[in-house]
Write an enzyme that holds these catalytic residues in place. Sequence first.
Site, PDB file in Angstrom:
ATOM      1  N   ARG A 112      -3.787  -2.870 -31.276  1.00 45.49           N
ATOM      2  CA  ARG A 112      -2.945  -3.794 -30.488  1.00 45.49           C
ATOM      3  C   ARG A 112      -1.998  -3.079 -29.526  1.00 45.49           C
ATOM      4  O   ARG A 112      -1.016  -3.644 -29.075  1.00 45.49           O
ATOM      5  CB  ARG A 112      -2.133  -4.728 -31.382  1.00 45.49           C
ATOM      6  N   LYS A 134      -2.056  -2.013 -13.524  1.00 46.03           N
ATOM      7  CA  LYS A 134      -3.387  -2.625 -13.666  1.00 46.03           C
ATOM      8  C   LYS A 134      -4.299  -1.650 -14.382  1.00 46.03           C
ATOM      9  O   LYS A 134      -4.473  -0.511 -13.928  1.00 46.03           O
ATOM     10  CB  LYS A 134      -3.988  -2.929 -12.290  1.00 46.03           C
ATOM     11  N   GLU A 176      -5.359   5.040   1.237  1.00 43.34           N
ATOM     12  CA  GLU A 176      -4.324   4.178   0.621  1.00 43.34           C
ATOM     13  C   GLU A 176      -2.941   4.549   1.158  1.00 43.34           C
ATOM     14  O   GLU A 176      -2.054   3.694   1.261  1.00 43.34           O
ATOM     15  CB  GLU A 176      -4.355   4.305  -0.908  1.00 43.34           C
ATOM     16  N   LYS A 215       4.415   1.251  -2.714  1.00 48.01           N
ATOM     17  CA  LYS A 215       3.627   0.457  -3.666  1.00 48.01           C
ATOM     18  C   LYS A 215       4.528  -0.105  -4.763  1.00 48.01           C
ATOM     19  O   LYS A 215       4.441  -1.277  -5.128  1.00 48.01           O
ATOM     20  CB  LYS A 215       2.486   1.279  -4.279  1.00 48.01           C
ATOM     21  N   GLU A 225       0.457 -10.128  -9.293  1.00 44.76           N
ATOM     22  CA  GLU A 225      -0.294 -10.555  -8.106  1.00 44.76           C
ATOM     23  C   GLU A 225      -0.414 -12.064  -7.949  1.00 44.76           C
ATOM     24  O   GLU A 225      -1.505 -12.622  -7.910  1.00 44.76           O
ATOM     25  CB  GLU A 225      -1.685  -9.900  -8.098  1.00 44.76           C
ATOM     26  N   ARG A 229       1.889  -9.257  -3.718  1.00 50.33           N
ATOM     27  CA  ARG A 229       1.089  -8.066  -4.061  1.00 50.33           C
ATOM     28  C   ARG A 229      -0.266  -8.067  -3.357  1.00 50.33           C
ATOM     29  O   ARG A 229      -0.896  -7.022  -3.186  1.00 50.33           O
ATOM     30  CB  ARG A 229       0.940  -7.967  -5.586  1.00 50.33           C
ATOM     31  N   ASN A 233      -4.147  -5.554  -0.547  1.00 45.86           N
ATOM     32  CA  ASN A 233      -5.588  -5.675  -0.324  1.00 45.86           C
ATOM     33  C   ASN A 233      -5.980  -5.518   1.137  1.00 45.86           C
ATOM     34  O   ASN A 233      -7.160  -5.664   1.480  1.00 45.86           O
ATOM     35  CB  ASN A 233      -6.087  -7.036  -0.833  1.00 45.86           C
ATOM     36  N   HIS A 236      -9.308  -4.119   2.289  1.00 47.91           N
ATOM     37  CA  HIS A 236     -10.167  -4.077   1.103  1.00 47.91           C
ATOM     38  C   HIS A 236     -11.223  -5.176   1.043  1.00 47.91           C
ATOM     39  O   HIS A 236     -12.220  -5.016   0.345  1.00 47.91           O
ATOM     40  CB  HIS A 236      -9.311  -4.115  -0.173  1.00 47.91           C
ATOM     41  N   HIS A 240     -14.412  -3.370   0.507  1.00 49.29           N
ATOM     42  CA  HIS A 240     -15.198  -3.507  -0.733  1.00 49.29           C
ATOM     43  C   HIS A 240     -16.637  -3.903  -0.438  1.00 49.29           C
ATOM     44  O   HIS A 240     -17.567  -3.434  -1.101  1.00 49.29           O
ATOM     45  CB  HIS A 240     -14.581  -4.587  -1.643  1.00 49.29           C
ATOM     46  N   HIS A 255     -14.475   5.197  -2.193  1.00 52.49           N
ATOM     47  CA  HIS A 255     -13.660   3.988  -2.000  1.00 52.49           C
ATOM     48  C   HIS A 255     -12.790   4.087  -0.735  1.00 52.49           C
ATOM     49  O   HIS A 255     -12.812   3.191   0.118  1.00 52.49           O
ATOM     50  CB  HIS A 255     -12.792   3.784  -3.245  1.00 52.49           C
TER      51      HIS A 255
HETATM   52  N1  LIG Z   1      -5.254   0.414 -11.276  1.00 47.71           N
HETATM   53  C1  LIG Z   1      -5.133   0.315  -9.984  1.00 47.71           C
HETATM   54  O1  LIG Z   1      -4.203  -0.311  -9.456  1.00 47.71           O
HETATM   55  C2  LIG Z   1      -6.148   0.982  -9.119  1.00 47.71           C
HETATM   56  C3  LIG Z   1      -5.910   1.148  -7.754  1.00 47.71           C
HETATM   57  C4  LIG Z   1      -6.846   1.841  -6.991  1.00 47.71           C
HETATM   58  C5  LIG Z   1      -7.996   2.334  -7.587  1.00 47.71           C
HETATM   59  N2  LIG Z   1      -8.200   2.150  -8.927  1.00 47.71           N
HETATM   60  C6  LIG Z   1      -9.406   2.681  -9.582  1.00 47.71           C
HETATM   61  O2  LIG Z   1      -9.437   4.088  -9.431  1.00 47.71           O
HETATM   62  C7  LIG Z   1     -10.788   4.537  -9.511  1.00 47.71           C
HETATM   63  C8  LIG Z   1     -11.013   5.582  -8.449  1.00 47.71           C
HETATM   64  O3  LIG Z   1     -10.139   6.662  -8.695  1.00 47.71           O
HETATM   65  P1  LIG Z   1     -10.380   8.123  -8.078  1.00 47.71           P
HETATM   66  O4  LIG Z   1     -10.662   8.006  -6.632  1.00 47.71           O
HETATM   67  O5  LIG Z   1      -9.259   8.943  -8.544  1.00 47.71           O
HETATM   68  O6  LIG Z   1     -11.791   8.535  -8.708  1.00 47.71           O
HETATM   69  P2  LIG Z   1     -12.195   9.368 -10.040  1.00 47.71           P
HETATM   70  O7  LIG Z   1     -11.286   9.101 -11.149  1.00 47.71           O
HETATM   71  O8  LIG Z   1     -13.638   9.081 -10.214  1.00 47.71           O
HETATM   72  O9  LIG Z   1     -12.023  10.883  -9.563  1.00 47.71           O
HETATM   73  C9  LIG Z   1     -12.809  11.383  -8.502  1.00 47.71           C
HETATM   74  C10 LIG Z   1     -13.486  12.700  -8.867  1.00 47.71           C
HETATM   75  O10 LIG Z   1     -12.505  13.760  -8.813  1.00 47.71           O
HETATM   76  C11 LIG Z   1     -12.590  14.546 -10.014  1.00 47.71           C
HETATM   77  N3  LIG Z   1     -11.243  15.110 -10.188  1.00 47.71           N
HETATM   78  C12 LIG Z   1     -10.132  14.457 -10.591  1.00 47.71           C
HETATM   79  N4  LIG Z   1      -9.045  15.261 -10.471  1.00 47.71           N
HETATM   80  C13 LIG Z   1      -9.498  16.450 -10.007  1.00 47.71           C
HETATM   81  C14 LIG Z   1      -8.859  17.661  -9.656  1.00 47.71           C
HETATM   82  N5  LIG Z   1      -7.525  17.790  -9.714  1.00 47.71           N
HETATM   83  N6  LIG Z   1      -9.620  18.690  -9.224  1.00 47.71           N
HETATM   84  C15 LIG Z   1     -10.974  18.542  -9.096  1.00 47.71           C
HETATM   85  N7  LIG Z   1     -11.616  17.408  -9.388  1.00 47.71           N
HETATM   86  C16 LIG Z   1     -10.893  16.366  -9.832  1.00 47.71           C
HETATM   87  C17 LIG Z   1     -13.040  13.579 -11.064  1.00 47.71           C
HETATM   88  O11 LIG Z   1     -13.612  14.249 -12.164  1.00 47.71           O
HETATM   89  C18 LIG Z   1     -14.067  12.750 -10.274  1.00 47.71           C
HETATM   90  O12 LIG Z   1     -15.288  13.430 -10.218  1.00 47.71           O
HETATM   91  C19 LIG Z   1     -11.658   3.311  -9.371  1.00 47.71           C
HETATM   92  O13 LIG Z   1     -12.223   3.012 -10.615  1.00 47.71           O
HETATM   93  C20 LIG Z   1     -10.690   2.209  -8.955  1.00 47.71           C
HETATM   94  O14 LIG Z   1     -11.084   0.937  -9.448  1.00 47.71           O
HETATM   95  C21 LIG Z   1      -7.305   1.507  -9.685  1.00 47.71           C
HETATM   96 ZN   LIG Z   2      -8.046   0.791  -2.740  1.00 44.55          ZN
END
Ligand SMILES: NC(=O)c1ccc[n+]([C@@H]2O[C@H](COP(=O)([O-])OP(=O)(O)OC[C@H]3O[C@@H](n4cnc5c(N)ncnc54)[C@H](O)[C@@H]3O)[C@@H](O)[C@H]2O)c1
Ligand SMILES: [Zn+2]
Length: 351
Positions: A112, A134, A176, A215, A225, A229, A233, A236, A240, A255
């Site tokens: 939990r 999120k 972003e 942010k 949201e 908020r 987007n 996006h 997307h 992305h």
């Molecule tokens: N919660 C939210 O508000 C929110 C907002 C935006 C995006 N997201 C989510 O975030 C995700 C994308 O995140 P991301 O772009 O960080 O992708 P990711 O977590 O897949 O990381 C990208 C790549 O970089 C590598 N990596 C990470 N740190 C590293 C470092 N310091 N050195 C070398 N390699 C490294 C990872 O292993 C991976 O291969 C998506 O799932 C998206 O839905 C969430």
């Molecule tokens: Zn984004």
Amino acid sequence: MSVIKAQNYNILIDEEKALFASFIDRLKPSSIFVIVDENTELYCLPQLKTYLKIPFSSIRISSGEHYKNLKTSTQIWNALISNGADRKSLIINLGGGVIGDMGGFVASTFMRGIRFIQVPTTLLSQVDASVGGKLGIDFLAYKNMIGVFNDPEMVWINSSFLGTLPDRELNSGLAEIYKHALIHSKNHWDYLSALDEELKSWPFTEIIERSVNIKNEIVIQDPIEQGLRKILNFGHTIGHAVETYFLDTENALLHGEAVFVGMICEAYISYTKSMISRDELENIQKVLSTRIQKRPSLLGISGELLAHMKKDKKNTNQKLMLSLLNGIGSSAFDIECHPNEIEDAFRFFDN
Ligand SMILES: NC(=O)c1ccc[n+]([C@@H]2O[C@H](COP(=O)([O-])OP(=O)(O)OC[C@H]3O[C@@H](n4cnc5c(N)ncnc54)[C@H](O)[C@@H]3O)[C@@H](O)[C@H]2O)c1
Ligand SMILES: [Zn+2]
């Protein structure tokens, strides 16, 4: 170096390493589990070890969006149980947005809810995913379909992790940062526009701090949201659709790469609705275009892109609702757009 106050926790940016250990000391966890993927285990864990001076176990998962699912979550819950985690255990999510979103979700649902700390290691996760509460995983074909809103104990941002991040990932995270400026701060936009094109010379500590502040300010006003908020987007809805269309093809976009395309198109729609001037549009197009390495062509696939956009969660009564710019540094949400306006934007992008 700075400490930003979020709703119920602090976001520390490039602060003294000793603060990390003393914060953990105060939490008095019964055990600590660090979630990593193969890249963050190799590049980031050695650094974390130097300031996390107490014993911990690490749980390694495979990297990438493909693994942000229930199967990997089950793997993590299993590892927690077999290593004796209890309600006083602490999870540290060491990685990009995938680890942050999924590790936070796993922590929030285990027994939990147990405590967790976000240590984002990609630019995208430092300025975006780790802020705002999120958390979640993808389910079937749906992105972020299962999840919760929940806050970490702390977000620990260290820009030195960016040193090992591939250039393409770094560039994608910039999307972003530009978005935060466009929707909320002309001052930040002007600041970014004046920087050298070469990223190596960028003062990331300050840039991350400005972006996280924007942010955080938006999230604090509308944590779950219900209105404001939604401006986050911007870029996006079209972004997307573009990201999804090219997914699993040889032209797949990260992305942020898709969001750059989406922001140019949605800036054009803002212009056609007289919300920004021609000069502003040209300024936005010029700055963002320099960051697009692989330029997709949109008009020929407009049917598929529109079909995807019609499934967007933000629509109401089947109408396409977008977040658009109202000048540089200001924005509006729930703006109805006609498919013809969107096709015109694809035409503008392709030319
Ligand atoms: N919660 C939210 O508000 C929110 C907002 C935006 C995006 N997201 C989510 O975030 C995700 C994308 O995140 P991301 O772009 O960080 O992708 P990711 O977590 O897949 O990381 C990208 C790549 O970089 C590598 N990596 C990470 N740190 C590293 C470092 N310091 N050195 C070398 N390699 C490294 C990872 O292993 C991976 O291969 C998506 O799932 C998206 O839905 C969430
Ligand atoms: Zn984004």
